[in-house]
Design a protein around this motif. Structure first.
Motif, PDB file in Angstrom:
ATOM      1  N   MET A  66      18.532  -3.337 -39.135  1.00  0.00           N
ATOM      2  CA  MET A  66      18.116  -1.967 -38.841  1.00  0.00           C
ATOM      3  C   MET A  66      19.356  -1.093 -39.018  1.00  0.00           C
ATOM      4  SD  MET A  66      14.992  -1.781 -38.097  1.00  0.00           S
ATOM      5  CE  MET A  66      13.603  -2.775 -37.561  1.00  0.00           C
ATOM      6  N   SER A  67      19.146   0.056 -39.617  1.00  0.00           N
ATOM      7  CA  SER A  67      20.268   0.975 -39.789  1.00  0.00           C
ATOM      8  C   SER A  67      19.966   2.283 -39.066  1.00  0.00           C
ATOM      9  CB  SER A  67      20.476   1.244 -41.281  1.00  0.00           C
ATOM     10  OG  SER A  67      21.417   2.271 -41.451  1.00  0.00           O
ATOM     11  N   TYR A  68      20.855   2.669 -38.153  1.00  0.00           N
ATOM     12  CA  TYR A  68      20.744   3.982 -37.500  1.00  0.00           C
ATOM     13  C   TYR A  68      21.553   4.947 -38.346  1.00  0.00           C
ATOM     14  CZ  TYR A  68      18.881   1.427 -33.550  1.00  0.00           C
ATOM     15  OH  TYR A  68      18.098   0.628 -32.757  1.00  0.00           O
ATOM     16  N   ALA A  89      14.788   7.791 -33.943  1.00  0.00           N
ATOM     17  CA  ALA A  89      15.257   6.920 -32.861  1.00  0.00           C
ATOM     18  C   ALA A  89      15.993   7.779 -31.846  1.00  0.00           C
ATOM     19  CB  ALA A  89      16.192   5.859 -33.412  1.00  0.00           C
ATOM     20  N   PHE A 142      20.180   4.105 -29.903  1.00  0.00           N
ATOM     21  CA  PHE A 142      21.354   3.947 -30.760  1.00  0.00           C
ATOM     22  C   PHE A 142      22.578   3.562 -29.894  1.00  0.00           C
ATOM     23  CE2 PHE A 142      24.063   7.170 -33.436  1.00  0.00           C
ATOM     24  CZ  PHE A 142      24.490   6.182 -34.295  1.00  0.00           C
ATOM     25  N   GLU A 201      22.425  -0.024 -28.271  1.00  0.00           N
ATOM     26  CA  GLU A 201      22.728  -1.152 -29.169  1.00  0.00           C
ATOM     27  C   GLU A 201      24.248  -1.334 -29.320  1.00  0.00           C
ATOM     28  OE1 GLU A 201      20.837  -3.306 -30.517  1.00  0.00           O
ATOM     29  OE2 GLU A 201      18.819  -2.472 -30.736  1.00  0.00           O
ATOM     30  N   THR A 243      18.788  10.895 -34.716  1.00  0.00           N
ATOM     31  CA  THR A 243      19.062   9.696 -35.512  1.00  0.00           C
ATOM     32  C   THR A 243      17.732   9.148 -36.003  1.00  0.00           C
ATOM     33  OG1 THR A 243      18.892   8.264 -33.578  1.00  0.00           O
ATOM     34  CG2 THR A 243      21.098   8.909 -34.231  1.00  0.00           C
ATOM     35  N   ARG A 248      15.954   5.465 -37.526  1.00  0.00           N
ATOM     36  CA  ARG A 248      16.192   4.016 -37.656  1.00  0.00           C
ATOM     37  C   ARG A 248      15.453   3.521 -38.892  1.00  0.00           C
ATOM     38  NH1 ARG A 248      12.943   0.398 -35.271  1.00  0.00           N
ATOM     39  NH2 ARG A 248      12.604   1.562 -33.364  1.00  0.00           N
TER      40      ARG A 248
END
Ligand code: FAD
Length: 447
Positions: free
Chosen positions: A208-210, A277, A282, A285, A303, A305
């Motif tokens: 997963m990329s924020y 998100a 964020f 995590e 943000t 996700r």
């Protein structure tokens, strides 16, 4: 244009599709239609970095001068800090353990700026269409008959050559692979047909990329002289990672922070790929990360996700007169900052083959095969290196995990050296030899 030599349809107006359209429009006798599914050409409001190798292509295509107006371009032959490497998953402050220098560094853009400038360079011979989502196509076996395109809104169009530049979820790839598998089954080879089908749908990488940006002014107030106001950084962490750098001439800091579950790599994710998100998710995590990273998070307003997806390596990027470029062909993990760079290289080599005066409707299949021979091994190699970088960044590379006692510094140095060596192609090599090889093959001077 009275009688175009070729009619090319480009499906998808992202970085790959638009750069291809600009490159093709250097030939006066090629008719180009770009079909974009979205209501307007609009890139995500995030950053994208370009290494010297694709930057030289953008220069050759006449785009660099205008692109340089919206970013800082370091002198080409001067060694600059491309990325600082820092172990960031430490609550009391991280450790910088390496600096990656390269001539020209990493040239970073705000994606909407990049797209706007490429769009401004489209020639009159190119017709951009929005709200045109391709659903399928039919490809007659005779080159004299056009390919038919079918769109979601019920309209149709025709072309001599279809380029799928429609990203990781590519509809063109899905249709093309079905065509290939059907042909194989018709010849009685259902085993290969099933293998080919594995690349039709994208797979989830387990990541997963924020993705977010923070105003530099707010960051300077919150944490004076924050390191991200000056230089791009990669922050390493166990099963986590963040790459961040200044964009928009230093007015914003772009960040992409990743979490990974390697055990879920190459699975199918039954959930939306992109969601808003909350900042709390964020920050949670990355709760044990260093104060400077927390300060960056404090300055972020929104943000999103993204579930990072890739494509299982294709056996071919082409099928007769249908050709894939960019993420449609080789969507990869973003850890060499090179997915867009590969799309630019694909566009460059393909356009050189198509604009060559000897290429006609009747020799398109040959040009497509040459494109595949040059570009597929290269792009798939970068995908392998990107995955290796992801393992190194998240301390999961076999033998370099930091789990062994007493040799942390030594391990970090080994990680650093391996990453730099794997990345050097992006500034030590150029696409010129590939271009020359492609043209020599087209002209029959090379096999
Ligand atoms: C977090 C993150 C960071 C990254 N950072 C970098 C970086 O620093 N440097 C770098 O080089 N790369 C980076 N990448 C990779 C890069 O973003 C992609 O490789 C690149 O955008 C691919 O471009 P593309 O044109 O092939 O596809 P896309 O940008 O996905 O464009 C595809 C286009 O096709 C359209 N489309 C889709 N389906 C259809 C259809 N059926 N009909 C018509 N149109 C359609 C879409 O709307 C879209 O406009 C990063 C990726 C991620 C996830």
């Amino acid at each position: 244009m009275p009688h175009p030599r070729l009619r090319v349809a480009v499906c998808g107006g992202g970085i790959g599709g638009l750069v291809l359209a600009v490159a093709l429009s250097q030939a006066q006798d090629i008719d180009i239609d770009v079909y974009e599914a979205a209501r307007e050409f609009a890139e995500v409001g995030a950053g994208v970095g370009v290494w010297p190798r694709p930057w030289k292509i953008l220069k050759a295509l006449g785009l660099a001068q205008d692109l340089a107006q919206v970013t800082f371009v370091p002198p080409e032959n001067e060694l600059v800090v491309a990325l600082d490497f820092r172990k960031g998953d430490e609550p009391h402050g991280g450790t910088t353990f390496g600096q990656m220098l390269s001539p020209g560094g990493l040239i970073s853009f705000h994606r909407p700026d990049f797209q706007r400038i490429v769009l401004q360079h489209l020639a009159r011979s190119c017709r951009p269409h929005t709200s045109k989502r391709l659903v399928s196509y039919t490809q007659p076996s005779s080159a004299s008959e056009p390919i038919q395109l079918f769109f979601q809104d019920g309209t149709t169009a025709t072309c001599d050559l279809l380029v799928g530049a429609d990203g990781v979820k590519s509809r063109v790839r899905a249709c093309m692979i079905k065509e290939v598998a059907d042909d194989l089954r018709a010849r009685g080879d259902s085993i290969t047909a099933s293998k080919v089908m594995q690349s039709a749908a994208p797979v989830w990488s387990g990541m997963m990329s924020y993705r977010t940006t923070a105003p530099s002014e707010a960051l300077q107030k919150r944490y004076p002289n924050h390191r991200l106001l000056k230089e791009p950084h990669v922050f390493f962490g166990k099963n986590t990672q963040m790459t961040a750098y200044p964009i928009a001439r230093g007015t914003l800091v772009n960040a992409a922070a990743f979490t990974v579950r390697w055990d879920l790599e190459n699975t199918y994710l039954d959930a939306p790929w992109v969601v808003d998100a909350p900042r709390s998710e964020f920050s949670q995590e990355f709760a044990d990360w260093e104060p400077e990273v927390q300060a960056l998070f404090d300055c972020v307003k929104s943000t999103s996700r993204w579930a990072v997806h890739t494509v299982i390596p294709l056996r071919s990027f082409v099928h007769r007169r249908v050709i894939l470029i960019g993420d449609a062909a080789s969507a990869m993990l973003p850890f060499q900052g090179s997915g867009a760079g590969q799309a630019i290289e694909d566009a460059y080599i393909l356009s050189a083959l198509l604009t060559h005066p000897s290429t006609t409707v009747h020799s398109l299949e040959r040009a497509a095969k040459i494109y595949d021979a040059i570009r597929r091994p290269a792009a798939q190699r970068v995908a392998v290196l990107s995955r290796e970088a992801a393992l190194l960044y998240t301390f999961n590379y076999p033998g370099l995990t930091l789990d062994r006692d007493g040799c942390r510094e030594e391990q970090l140095q080994k990680i650093y050296k391996r990453i730099v060596n794997n990345w050097a192609w992006a500034w030590e090599t150029t696409a010129q030899p590939d271009l020359e090889r492609a043209i020599a093959m087209l002209e029959g001077r090379m096999q």
